[in-house]
Design an enzyme around this catalytic site. Structure first.
Site, mmCIF file in Angstrom:
data_model
loop_
_atom_site.group_PDB
_atom_site.id
_atom_site.type_symbol
_atom_site.label_atom_id
_atom_site.label_comp_id
_atom_site.label_asym_id
_atom_site.label_seq_id
_atom_site.Cartn_x
_atom_site.Cartn_y
_atom_site.Cartn_z
ATOM 1 N N CYS A 271 0.757 -1.254 0.000
ATOM 2 C CA CYS A 271 0.000 0.000 0.000
ATOM 3 C C CYS A 271 0.788 1.304 0.000
ATOM 4 O O CYS A 271 0.400 2.231 -0.712
ATOM 5 C CB CYS A 271 -0.978 -0.010 1.163
ATOM 6 S SG CYS A 271 -2.244 -1.276 0.927
ATOM 7 N N LYS A 274 1.995 2.339 -3.516
ATOM 8 C CA LYS A 274 0.823 2.471 -4.401
ATOM 9 C C LYS A 274 -0.001 3.707 -4.032
ATOM 10 O O LYS A 274 -0.426 4.463 -4.905
ATOM 11 C CB LYS A 274 -0.012 1.193 -4.267
ATOM 12 C CG LYS A 274 -1.508 1.340 -4.396
ATOM 13 C CD LYS A 274 -2.204 -0.002 -4.298
ATOM 14 C CE LYS A 274 -2.897 -0.287 -2.998
ATOM 15 N NZ LYS A 274 -4.004 0.582 -2.623
ATOM 16 N N PHE A 333 7.209 -8.697 3.832
ATOM 17 C CA PHE A 333 7.562 -7.267 3.862
ATOM 18 C C PHE A 333 7.681 -6.722 5.273
ATOM 19 O O PHE A 333 8.245 -5.650 5.489
ATOM 20 C CB PHE A 333 6.575 -6.433 3.026
ATOM 21 C CG PHE A 333 5.294 -6.065 3.709
ATOM 22 C CD1 PHE A 333 4.205 -6.926 3.697
ATOM 23 C CD2 PHE A 333 5.158 -4.848 4.358
ATOM 24 C CE1 PHE A 333 3.010 -6.575 4.327
ATOM 25 C CE2 PHE A 333 3.973 -4.484 4.983
ATOM 26 C CZ PHE A 333 2.899 -5.360 4.972
ATOM 27 N N LYS A 334 7.173 -7.477 6.269
ATOM 28 C CA LYS A 334 7.395 -7.151 7.675
ATOM 29 C C LYS A 334 7.130 -8.418 8.472
ATOM 30 O O LYS A 334 6.631 -9.401 7.901
ATOM 31 C CB LYS A 334 6.488 -5.990 8.134
ATOM 32 C CG LYS A 334 5.005 -6.300 8.044
ATOM 33 C CD LYS A 334 4.128 -5.130 8.402
ATOM 34 C CE LYS A 334 4.029 -4.914 9.898
ATOM 35 N NZ LYS A 334 2.855 -4.083 10.264
HETATM 36 P P1 NAD Z 1 -6.161 -8.535 -1.728
HETATM 37 O O1 NAD Z 1 -5.585 -8.598 -3.084
HETATM 38 O O2 NAD Z 1 -5.563 -9.366 -0.634
HETATM 39 O O3 NAD Z 1 -7.720 -8.941 -1.792
HETATM 40 C C1 NAD Z 1 -8.613 -8.444 -2.738
HETATM 41 C C2 NAD Z 1 -9.568 -9.558 -3.138
HETATM 42 O O4 NAD Z 1 -10.595 -9.009 -3.969
HETATM 43 C C3 NAD Z 1 -8.921 -10.691 -3.948
HETATM 44 O O5 NAD Z 1 -9.068 -11.919 -3.251
HETATM 45 C C4 NAD Z 1 -9.677 -10.672 -5.287
HETATM 46 O O6 NAD Z 1 -9.894 -11.964 -5.818
HETATM 47 C C5 NAD Z 1 -10.986 -10.023 -4.894
HETATM 48 N N1 NAD Z 1 -11.698 -9.436 -6.028
HETATM 49 C C6 NAD Z 1 -11.242 -8.533 -6.945
HETATM 50 N N2 NAD Z 1 -12.207 -8.219 -7.816
HETATM 51 C C7 NAD Z 1 -13.303 -8.935 -7.466
HETATM 52 C C8 NAD Z 1 -14.616 -9.035 -7.998
HETATM 53 N N3 NAD Z 1 -14.988 -8.310 -9.054
HETATM 54 N N4 NAD Z 1 -15.487 -9.883 -7.394
HETATM 55 C C9 NAD Z 1 -15.111 -10.618 -6.330
HETATM 56 N N5 NAD Z 1 -13.887 -10.557 -5.768
HETATM 57 C C10 NAD Z 1 -12.991 -9.720 -6.336
HETATM 58 O O7 NAD Z 1 -6.171 -7.014 -1.319
HETATM 59 P P2 NAD Z 1 -6.102 -6.384 0.177
HETATM 60 O O8 NAD Z 1 -4.704 -6.352 0.653
HETATM 61 O O9 NAD Z 1 -7.148 -7.028 1.018
HETATM 62 O O10 NAD Z 1 -6.507 -4.873 -0.145
HETATM 63 C C11 NAD Z 1 -7.822 -4.541 -0.528
HETATM 64 C C12 NAD Z 1 -7.965 -3.032 -0.496
HETATM 65 O O11 NAD Z 1 -7.781 -2.566 0.848
HETATM 66 C C13 NAD Z 1 -6.946 -2.266 -1.336
HETATM 67 O O12 NAD Z 1 -7.567 -1.136 -1.868
HETATM 68 C C14 NAD Z 1 -5.896 -1.846 -0.325
HETATM 69 O O13 NAD Z 1 -5.232 -0.667 -0.702
HETATM 70 C C15 NAD Z 1 -6.736 -1.591 0.909
HETATM 71 N N6 NAD Z 1 -6.033 -1.768 2.184
HETATM 72 C C16 NAD Z 1 -5.198 -2.825 2.372
HETATM 73 C C17 NAD Z 1 -4.578 -3.017 3.614
HETATM 74 C C18 NAD Z 1 -3.666 -4.173 3.865
HETATM 75 O O14 NAD Z 1 -3.106 -4.251 4.944
HETATM 76 N N7 NAD Z 1 -3.473 -5.099 2.936
HETATM 77 C C19 NAD Z 1 -4.850 -2.130 4.666
HETATM 78 C C20 NAD Z 1 -5.719 -1.052 4.436
HETATM 79 C C21 NAD Z 1 -6.317 -0.890 3.185
HETATM 80 C C1 UGA Z 2 0.334 0.384 6.522
HETATM 81 C C2 UGA Z 2 -0.258 1.361 7.542
HETATM 82 O O1 UGA Z 2 0.539 1.297 8.735
HETATM 83 C C3 UGA Z 2 -1.712 1.000 7.859
HETATM 84 O O2 UGA Z 2 -2.280 1.982 8.736
HETATM 85 C C4 UGA Z 2 -2.513 0.989 6.545
HETATM 86 O O3 UGA Z 2 -3.849 0.606 6.801
HETATM 87 C C5 UGA Z 2 -1.868 0.003 5.595
HETATM 88 O O4 UGA Z 2 -0.491 0.387 5.356
HETATM 89 C C6 UGA Z 2 -2.510 -0.021 4.249
HETATM 90 O O5 UGA Z 2 -3.162 0.917 3.849
HETATM 91 O O6 UGA Z 2 -2.294 -1.043 3.603
HETATM 92 P P1 UGA Z 2 1.313 -2.068 6.592
HETATM 93 O O7 UGA Z 2 1.865 -1.718 5.257
HETATM 94 O O8 UGA Z 2 0.544 -3.325 6.721
HETATM 95 O O9 UGA Z 2 0.345 -0.908 7.115
HETATM 96 O O10 UGA Z 2 2.488 -2.144 7.670
HETATM 97 P P2 UGA Z 2 3.403 -1.024 8.388
HETATM 98 O O11 UGA Z 2 3.584 -1.418 9.788
HETATM 99 O O12 UGA Z 2 2.907 0.338 8.131
HETATM 100 O O13 UGA Z 2 4.804 -1.220 7.655
HETATM 101 C C7 UGA Z 2 4.979 -0.880 6.296
HETATM 102 C C8 UGA Z 2 6.447 -0.981 5.924
HETATM 103 O O14 UGA Z 2 7.186 0.057 6.569
HETATM 104 C C9 UGA Z 2 7.106 -2.294 6.330
HETATM 105 O O15 UGA Z 2 7.976 -2.713 5.305
HETATM 106 C C10 UGA Z 2 7.891 -1.924 7.582
HETATM 107 O O16 UGA Z 2 9.007 -2.738 7.795
HETATM 108 C C11 UGA Z 2 8.302 -0.495 7.246
HETATM 109 N N1 UGA Z 2 8.591 0.328 8.430
HETATM 110 C C12 UGA Z 2 7.615 0.582 9.341
HETATM 111 C C13 UGA Z 2 9.856 0.876 8.584
HETATM 112 O O17 UGA Z 2 10.752 0.673 7.739
HETATM 113 N N2 UGA Z 2 10.115 1.654 9.678
HETATM 114 C C14 UGA Z 2 9.155 1.923 10.601
HETATM 115 O O18 UGA Z 2 9.463 2.665 11.578
HETATM 116 C C15 UGA Z 2 7.884 1.375 10.444
#
Ligand code: NAD
Ligand code: UGA
Length: 452
Positions: A271, A274, A333-334
């Protein structure tokens, strides 16, 4: 109340499991077009590794939490539809490499428009560019059956590895909606869901655009702190200052605070990069290139930090790693996740292989196949890459060892033994610098014997 969540990924799965746990009277259905993923959610081996998640799913699955590939059925039955599909960086056409690819969001909106038979609240859980709700509303309004939809924004702030704890005790829940009587009513309904376990003063309601934008900005600010401290790590190395000491000294200022100041190989994860690139694209789109350039620097600094780390290893090994074995500990990644998306370890391994090094990787949770695919690409093979069964195997005969993910289990390894297994002179890096056994012990690693 019936909830359906489209997308059973790192966000959809854990967030819905938590709602099901805290609201036993709500029926929660998580649907996904990926049948293998749904099958894994229904099995004893969940598709994602998250501490504490197995217990939450075990308590709720089959009761008020269900996983299914029946996307249309799930939508039809639900009062509230969460959209938690992936929103990757666009890799083609206009905005390639920056803009968010919204084709999954759009396809979901079309499916909802096609199969909804009554009014519904649609909740954007995915991270999306500001104004996406307008696109969703347009598509829904074109359904031709006059069904009333309310679109809310409810971005997710959980971090991987701590998802369950973050969901149980969130700093805040953010809900954006239209400031109309219908919009306010929809927001109140979603507030009611979270209020089962989140104190009301932590539930923020805003207009739609503030909520959508706040998610991108939150990630940009967090990543900016990491790039800031990583930039200072280079200056520390040049001057003899210690970046951990500098981070501690500045973090004690309550206006700065101690979190997200850990210098590293660079940030990874699906994230941060992106979402910043998405922000950069938006700024350019709205004609503010100065703001775009400011935020883009956060990503550029991160790329530089990753390259700098590999260069440091090469330099320490007398400017050539060709045919030398390098052990890489950690590939996720972590720590505490099996997610490898944008893991800094991927770039480090690729750069080392490009230098003809023999790379041996060990990670406690990432399967060997995934590691090979991430580094080399689908179906590719290379004699320069191997996946070790444990850290000691990876270290055997290695000229250098790099700890690229801070898994707790690495702290329990015996680094005296590891050092003994390596080719001499042996170099150990903690994702930043060369460490001797004394320094390793000082920062919490186990070193038996004399530590000399
Ligand atoms: P992910 O790729 O793990 O999961 C997304 C799922 O959606 C997949 O399993 C895919 O098959 C499904 N999908 C896609 N199109 C579909 C459709 N048309 N019908 C049914 N299923 C469908 O993604 P994620 O990591 O869970 O992230 C989802 C969103 O949340 C992203 O926008 C991301 O930026 C956001 N987000 C992610 C995190 C995180 O920690 N990964 C944290 C906060 C926000
Ligand atoms: C991050 C945000 O922390 C969440 O709040 C958010 O919801 C999420 O992105 C998202 O939108 O996907 P995440 O990427 O899961 O969460 O994990 P983080 O703990 O933020 O770490 C991200 C990266 O930064 C890792 O590679 C970690 O090792 C690195 N990091 C983190 C550092 O290099 N230094 C730090 O002090 C903290």
């Amino acid at each position: 109340m019936k909830i359906c969540c489209i997308g059973a990924g790192y966000v959809g799965g854990p967030t819905m499991a938590m709602i099901a746990l805290k609201a036993p009277d709500i029926e929660v259905r998580v649907v996904d077009m990926n049948a293998a993923r749904i099958a894994a959610w229904c099995s004893d081996t969940l598709p994602i590794y998250e501490p504490g998640l197995d217990e939450v799913v075990k308590k709720t699955r089959g009761k008020n939490l269900h996983f299914s590939t029946d996307v249309k059925g799930g939508i039809e039955a639900a009062d509230i539809v969460f959209v938690a599909v992936n929103t990757p960086t666009k890799s083609y056409g206009v905005g390639a490499g920056r803009a968010a690819d919204l084709r999954f969001i759009e396809s979901v909106a079309r499916t909802i428009a096609e199969c909804a038979r009554g009014p519904k609240i649609i909740v954007e859980k995915s991270t999306i560019p500001v104004k996406t709700a307008e696109t969703i509303k347009d598509i829904l309004a074109a359904n031709g059956r006059g069904i009333a939809f309310q679109v809310l924004s409810n971005p997710e702030f959980l971090a991987e590895g701590t998802a369950v704890a973050d969901l149980i005790n969130p700093d805040r829940v953010l809900i954006g909606g239209e400031r109309t009587p219908e919009g306010e009513a929809a927001m109140a309904k979603l507030v009611e869901v979270y209020a089962r376990w989140v104190p009301l003063d932590r539930i923020i309601t805003t207009n739609l655009w503030s909520s959508e934008l706040s998610k991108l900005v939150a990630n940009a600010f967090l990543a900016q702190r990491i790039s800031s401290i990583n930039s200072i790590s280079a200056l520390c190395e040049a001057t003899g200052a210690d970046v951990d000491e500098v981070a501690n000294a500045i973090g004690r200022d309550s206006r700065i605070g101690p979190k997200f100041l850990k210098a590293s190989v660079g940030f990874g994860g699906s994230c941060f990069q992106k979402d910043i690139l998405n922000l950069v694209y938006l700024c350019d789109h709205f004609g503010i290139p100065e703001v775009a350039a400011y935020w883009e620097a956060v990503v550029k600094m991160n790329d530089w930090q990753k390259r700098r780390f590999t260069a440091k290893i090469v330099r320490a090994l007398y400017n050539s790693v060709a045919d030398k074995k390098i052990a890489v500990l950690g590939f996720a990644f972590k720590k505490d996740t099996n997610d490898t998306r944008e893991s800094p370890a991927i770039s480090v391994c690729r750069d080392l292989i490009a230098e003809q090094a023999r790379v041996s990787i060990y990670d406690p949770k990432v399967p060997a196949e995934e590691i090979r695919r991430d580094v080399l690409g689908k179906d590719a093979a290379s004699p320069l890459l191997s996946v070790a069964a444990d850290a000691y195997e990876a270290a055997t005969g290695a000229h250098a060892l790099a700890i690229t993910t801070e898994w707790d289990e690495f702290k329990a390894l015996d680094f005296e033994r590891i050092f003994g297994l390596m080719s001499k002179p042996a170099f150990i890096f903690d994702g930043r610098n060369i460490l001797d056994l004394k320094k390793l012990r000082a920062i919490g690693f186990r070193v038996s014997g004399t530590g000399k």
